[in-house]
Design a protein around this motif. Sequence first.
Motif: not given
Length: 330
Positions: A208-213, A231-232, A322-323, A325-330
């Motif tokens: 997620m760090f890479e994707i955010e970059q 968009s994020p 990452e926060d 992503y986890l909120a969306l797929v939990r």
Amino acid sequence: MMDPAIVVDKVVKRYVVKSGVFRRRTSVVEALKGISFTVDRGEVHALLGPNGAGKTTTVKILATLLLPDSGDAYILGHSVTKEADTVRKLVGVVLDVSRGFYPYLTGYENLMFYALLRGLSRREAKARVREVLELVGLRDAANRSYLSYSMGMRARLSIAKVLIDDPEVLLLDEPTLGLDVHSARFVRSLILDLAKRGKTILVTGHNMFEIEQIASKITVINRGQVVASDSPQSLREKIGLVHRVEINVHALERSDVEPLLTAISSRLKLEKSSVETIAENQYRIVLYVAGSREYISSNVFDVLRTYGIKVLDVKIIEPTLEDLYLALVR
């Protein structure tokens, strides 16, 4: 406004799975359940999701390596099911950075072989191969055997290979998987540089760090369905993820800080708040607030301007990708 570079329209893909040793059983797995999303021209768009969500299946359909069972997808307006030959000229795809090369040929020879296969003349091939090797930072390693290349160098050579045809759309399936920090950073920088040159890039990944970059838009797939695409920042606001706000102030007593916290609480809906002592006569107000950064900062600074307390520092810490992503797929 230009049409999107990539359109995925209600795509369904099913696989027949056989199991059992003595009693063979057949079941149907629906990998993609009618997914739809678009990718604008010239953007880096990330396709995210847990293992088995359907990311690689989607990339293979866009690359014309798999046919959907229903629905369709379009690359620059051309159907992947009806105009596959045209689509293949428009896309470059990297599915596995460790495959697709002859180990005992040099990087230069591998690219020359591929360029000649693609129909370039020897003169055109030489010029193009030198150009892409320079672009991916492998000019000095061009005459080394592929076998001696590190994983990072192989990843760069894979991208160089798909750039031979100068495609308008790139499909990159986890291009930094297994790379060291330096190599992963180089590949991220290369992706951003290619986007600046007008390429449309769809990339998958788990970091997620890479994707955010690198990504300006993301689409999240879970269990074969699109659960979010935007968009994020927009997704953070829609989902209402909590920001952490830290306000460091100078005050004689802790009790002097309480009215400020009360005033902020009257303007913002706080999930949680606290006051910490960080040094003599220095206190930190910590707030957890749902809402946009603009909404939070506007209200916090309005309150701070009305109080005669000395503010040392203000930080608004956004929820990470990452926060989200986890909120969306939990």
